[in-house]
Design an enzyme around this catalytic site. Structure first.
Site, PDB file in Angstrom:
ATOM      1  N   ARG A  43       0.801  -1.219   0.000  1.00 34.59           N
ATOM      2  CA  ARG A  43       0.000   0.000   0.000  1.00 34.59           C
ATOM      3  C   ARG A  43       0.835   1.270   0.000  1.00 34.59           C
ATOM      4  O   ARG A  43       0.569   2.201  -0.757  1.00 34.59           O
ATOM      5  CB  ARG A  43      -0.905   0.051   1.241  1.00 34.59           C
ATOM      6  CG  ARG A  43      -2.237  -0.592   1.049  1.00 34.59           C
ATOM      7  CD  ARG A  43      -2.697  -1.130   2.373  1.00 34.59           C
ATOM      8  NE  ARG A  43      -1.797  -2.208   2.754  1.00 34.59           N
ATOM      9  CZ  ARG A  43      -1.996  -3.471   2.400  1.00 34.59           C
ATOM     10  NH1 ARG A  43      -3.043  -3.805   1.733  1.00 34.59           N
ATOM     11  NH2 ARG A  43      -1.124  -4.406   2.734  1.00 34.59           N
ATOM     12  N   THR A  44       1.824   1.334   0.871  1.00 35.72           N
ATOM     13  CA  THR A  44       2.557   2.588   1.008  1.00 35.72           C
ATOM     14  C   THR A  44       3.288   2.912  -0.299  1.00 35.72           C
ATOM     15  O   THR A  44       3.156   4.006  -0.852  1.00 35.72           O
ATOM     16  CB  THR A  44       3.518   2.530   2.205  1.00 35.72           C
ATOM     17  OG1 THR A  44       2.769   2.168   3.352  1.00 35.72           O
ATOM     18  CG2 THR A  44       4.187   3.869   2.438  1.00 35.72           C
ATOM     19  N   LYS A  72      25.765  -4.205  -3.063  1.00 35.50           N
ATOM     20  CA  LYS A  72      27.225  -4.202  -3.275  1.00 35.50           C
ATOM     21  C   LYS A  72      27.948  -3.545  -2.112  1.00 35.50           C
ATOM     22  O   LYS A  72      29.155  -3.332  -2.162  1.00 35.50           O
ATOM     23  CB  LYS A  72      27.569  -3.423  -4.563  1.00 35.50           C
ATOM     24  CG  LYS A  72      26.953  -3.963  -5.819  1.00 35.50           C
ATOM     25  CD  LYS A  72      27.451  -3.122  -6.998  1.00 35.50           C
ATOM     26  CE  LYS A  72      26.624  -3.355  -8.242  1.00 35.50           C
ATOM     27  NZ  LYS A  72      26.905  -2.331  -9.267  1.00 35.50           N
ATOM     28  N   ARG A  93      11.283   3.667   2.691  1.00 35.28           N
ATOM     29  CA  ARG A  93      11.018   2.774   3.829  1.00 35.28           C
ATOM     30  C   ARG A  93      12.289   1.980   4.077  1.00 35.28           C
ATOM     31  O   ARG A  93      12.942   1.532   3.151  1.00 35.28           O
ATOM     32  CB  ARG A  93       9.866   1.826   3.510  1.00 35.28           C
ATOM     33  CG  ARG A  93       9.723   0.709   4.533  1.00 35.28           C
ATOM     34  CD  ARG A  93       8.479  -0.104   4.316  1.00 35.28           C
ATOM     35  NE  ARG A  93       7.293   0.657   4.666  1.00 35.28           N
ATOM     36  CZ  ARG A  93       6.054   0.133   4.672  1.00 35.28           C
ATOM     37  NH1 ARG A  93       5.879  -1.134   4.336  1.00 35.28           N
ATOM     38  NH2 ARG A  93       5.020   0.865   5.019  1.00 35.28           N
ATOM     39  N   HIS A 121       5.603   5.845  11.256  1.00 37.41           N
ATOM     40  CA  HIS A 121       4.983   5.709   9.926  1.00 37.41           C
ATOM     41  C   HIS A 121       4.040   6.905   9.740  1.00 37.41           C
ATOM     42  O   HIS A 121       2.826   6.772   9.691  1.00 37.41           O
ATOM     43  CB  HIS A 121       4.227   4.385   9.857  1.00 37.41           C
ATOM     44  CG  HIS A 121       3.858   3.942   8.468  1.00 37.41           C
ATOM     45  ND1 HIS A 121       3.916   4.777   7.359  1.00 37.41           N
ATOM     46  CD2 HIS A 121       3.422   2.745   8.005  1.00 37.41           C
ATOM     47  CE1 HIS A 121       3.529   4.086   6.300  1.00 37.41           C
ATOM     48  NE2 HIS A 121       3.226   2.860   6.659  1.00 37.41           N
TER      49      HIS A 121
END
Ligand code: NCD
Length: 296
Positions: A43-44, A72, A93, A121
């Site tokens: 969703r986000t 890497k 995120r 959040h």
């Protein structure tokens, strides 16, 4: 959440309402969103991307940490320094608490926190507040129950701080091992927020305007056995809601696992899918305001 006061939030919600009424077509033409998600997200991430594209903007993405240079050994700081030259705003995120704050210190373009570990959040909170206002026709002085994983649930941490600005009465419902973190409770106390802690859900249901349910955050448990003990602790059914106020709405940031039975979806209390849709409008408002495309 600590970056926002009640006035800032009111501005975002007002602009989000305009977005929902489709008043700002093509506002993002010529703008690029960098979408950097180093942790699973449906969703986000997709609502940020949809928010951008629906208003004519473009998205570049570094979705899976494994396919970018962090595999890497590149530091987050370097990734941000580089990717911020390719876009106008970054939504990110990351599993590490404080990652978004660190990223924001590395660049002059806006960084929006789409979740940093178990910490915060904030964009979820903005869409939650928008949804609360939409369903209750006001934001001030409401009774809200927060249910489930209050210890690791970042949506809960941000929402409690957000509601603290609007004189909410909060009921924290969780097994003792998953109750609200102490520092957050202290912060709420200092702000004069009225709250109580509960283990049982049933007695709380009739008292509240909003029941905000959450998933037990399996991925944050150090001990699998501890998770097994609590994973099915609350399972909301239509029967659980039978004594609720008529106007009470059940919200959930999603994804749900077993905590809301699918038969609840057909009750007038269920509002989690509309809540998820609101994420697009609120994120459009936030992008527009942080890019200076709309004035506060
Ligand atoms: C939440 C999250 O990622 O913290 N999901 C979301 O953004 N809608 C809740 C969760 O994962 O349980």
């Amino acid at each position: 959440m600590r970056d926002l006061d009640a006035r800032d939030i009111a501005v975002v919600l007002k602009r989000a309402k305009e977005m929902k009424q489709h008043k700002h077509a093509k506002l993002f033409e010529g703008k690029i969103l960098g979408s950097m998600f180093f942790e699973p997200s449906t969703r986000t991430r997709l609502s940020f991307e949809s928010a951008m594209e629906r208003l004519g903007g473009k998205v570049i993405t570094a979705a899976e940490a494994g396919v970018t240079s962090s595999a890497k050994g590149e530091t987050l700081a370097d990734s941000i320094r580089v990717i911020s030259r390719y876009c106008d705003i970054i939504a990110m995120r990351h599993p590490m608490e404080g990652a978004a704050r660190l990223a924001a210190d590395m660049t002059d373009i806006p960084i929006v926190n789409g979740g940093d570990g178990a910490n915060q959040h904030p964009t979820q909170t903005l869409l939650d507040l928008f949804t609360i206002q939409e369903t209750q026709k006001r934001l001030t002085g409401l009774s809200v129950a927060m249910v489930g994983d209050l210890k690791y649930g970042r949506t809960i941490h941000s929402l409690a701080q957000g509601l603290a600005l609007f004189k909410a009465r909060i009921y924290f419902v969780a097994p003792p091992s998953l109750q609200m973190p102490k520092e957050l409770l202290t912060e709420l106390q200092k702000k004069g927020v009225k709250y109580t802690m509960h283990e049982k859900l049933d007695p709380v249901v009739p008292k509240v305007d909003i029941l905000y349910d959450t998933r037990i955050q399996k991925e944050r448990f150090v001990d699998e056995l501890e998770y097994e003990k609590v994973k099915n602790i609350y399972q909301i059914t239509p029967e659980t809601l039978s004594r609720a106020k008529k106007t009470m709405r059940l919200m959930h940031p999603l994804p749900r696992v077993t905590e809301i039975h699918p038969s609840v979806d057909a009750t007038p209390h269920a509002y989690y899918f509309q809540q998820a849709e609101n994420g697009v409008y609120v994120r459009q408002a936030l992008i527009a305001l942080t890019l200076g495309l709309l004035q506060p």
